[in-house]
Design a protein around this motif. Structure first.
Motif, PDB file in Angstrom:
ATOM      1  N   GLN A  15       1.690  -9.006  -0.656  1.00 17.33           N
ATOM      2  CA  GLN A  15       0.752  -7.934  -1.055  1.00 17.33           C
ATOM      3  C   GLN A  15      -0.482  -7.773   0.008  1.00 17.33           C
ATOM      4  OE1 GLN A  15      -0.381  -7.592  -5.100  1.00 17.33           O
ATOM      5  NE2 GLN A  15       1.349  -8.637  -5.904  1.00 17.33           N
ATOM      6  N   LEU A  16      -1.029  -9.071   0.206  1.00 18.17           N
ATOM      7  CA  LEU A  16      -2.057  -8.584   1.357  1.00 18.17           C
ATOM      8  C   LEU A  16      -1.679  -8.403   2.542  1.00 18.17           C
ATOM      9  CD1 LEU A  16      -4.125 -11.819   0.120  1.00 18.17           C
ATOM     10  CD2 LEU A  16      -4.866  -9.288  -0.065  1.00 18.17           C
ATOM     11  N   GLU A  17      -0.223  -9.009   2.980  1.00 18.91           N
ATOM     12  CA  GLU A  17       0.284  -8.772   4.184  1.00 18.91           C
ATOM     13  C   GLU A  17       0.484  -7.140   4.437  1.00 18.91           C
ATOM     14  OE1 GLU A  17       2.067 -10.338   8.127  1.00 18.91           O
ATOM     15  OE2 GLU A  17       0.541 -11.032   6.491  1.00 18.91           O
ATOM     16  N   ILE A  18       0.949  -6.772   3.218  1.00 18.78           N
ATOM     17  CA  ILE A  18       1.450  -5.090   3.297  1.00 18.78           C
ATOM     18  C   ILE A  18       0.009  -4.313   3.493  1.00 18.78           C
ATOM     19  CG2 ILE A  18       2.187  -3.392   1.679  1.00 18.78           C
ATOM     20  CD1 ILE A  18       4.219  -5.413   0.710  1.00 18.78           C
ATOM     21  N   PHE A  19      -1.099  -4.737   2.653  1.00 17.98           N
ATOM     22  CA  PHE A  19      -2.183  -3.963   3.048  1.00 17.98           C
ATOM     23  C   PHE A  19      -2.606  -4.125   4.271  1.00 17.98           C
ATOM     24  CE2 PHE A  19      -3.453  -5.334  -1.836  1.00 17.98           C
ATOM     25  CZ  PHE A  19      -2.553  -4.026  -2.132  1.00 17.98           C
ATOM     26  N   ALA A  20      -2.589  -5.325   4.831  1.00 10.31           N
ATOM     27  CA  ALA A  20      -3.050  -5.536   6.225  1.00 10.31           C
ATOM     28  C   ALA A  20      -2.362  -4.687   7.412  1.00 10.31           C
ATOM     29  CB  ALA A  20      -3.115  -7.194   6.565  1.00 10.31           C
TER      30      ALA A  20
END
Length: 182
Positions: free
Chosen positions: A148-153
């Motif tokens: 999820q954090l990678e998608i946001f980044a």
């Protein structure tokens, strides 16, 4: 001295040269966009290369869905076209899926359920900066916290990339794919 952003041409200072070596080259060619980044050593150092590594928790296909949809949402034909040309085949996209990243809604039948949720989340993030409640549970179901954090980044980074490429009016690379006709 002009304040117009253009691709910075070598020779680079030794410090900038060390930073620019972290960007991928193709047969010694460094993309125009990366050379625009070189107008600021700080920006070039903090820019994109750290998210384009093989250690990403996302599959190549998921990563490219995020990048293609984000750049399409930002009308960034430059970056969209580079990624289609370089990564679409390896990511296993069909011609219909490539076109759908630009011209279809998230529920287009060319995508499986997980990919439809990812596209809808990217659309939410691109248009409002959040994920709407009707998509949040599905997003959390399919992607682990680090994903999820990678998608946001990625979504945020490729908004920035789109702003730079569009704002600097970076000319399309010769090998890049053009947006599909509507």
């Amino acid at each position: 001295m002009s304040n117009i952003l253009t691709p910075f041409m070598p020779p680079y200072s030794p410090a900038l040269s060390a930073v620019m070596k972290k960007y991928p080259e193709q047969d010694g060619y460094l993309l125009k966009l990366f050379r625009v980044f070189a107008n600021s050593a700080r920006f070039a150092k903090k820019g994109v290369p750290n998210l384009l590594d093989k250690d990403s928790p996302l599959s190549l296909r998921e990563r490219e869905i995020v990048i293609l949809r984000t750049t399409a949402n930002n009308e960034c034909e430059y970056e969209w076209g580079v990624h289609v040309a370089v990564f679409a085949s390896a990511a296993g996209f069909t011609k219909e899926q490539i076109a759908a990243t630009k011209n279809s809604n998230a529920n287009a039948p060319v995508w499986n359920e997980k990919e439809q949720i990812l596209l809808a989340v990217i659309d939410d993030l691109s248009h409002s900066g959040t994920i709407y409640d009707d998509k949040l549970a599905g997003f959390q179901q399919y992607w682990k916290k680090d994903e999820q954090l990678e998608i946001f980044a990625l979504c945020g980074t490729y908004h920035t990339v789109s702003f730079v490429a569009n704002g600097a009016r970076v000319a399309l690379e010769n090998f890049a794919v053009r947006f599909p006709e509507v």
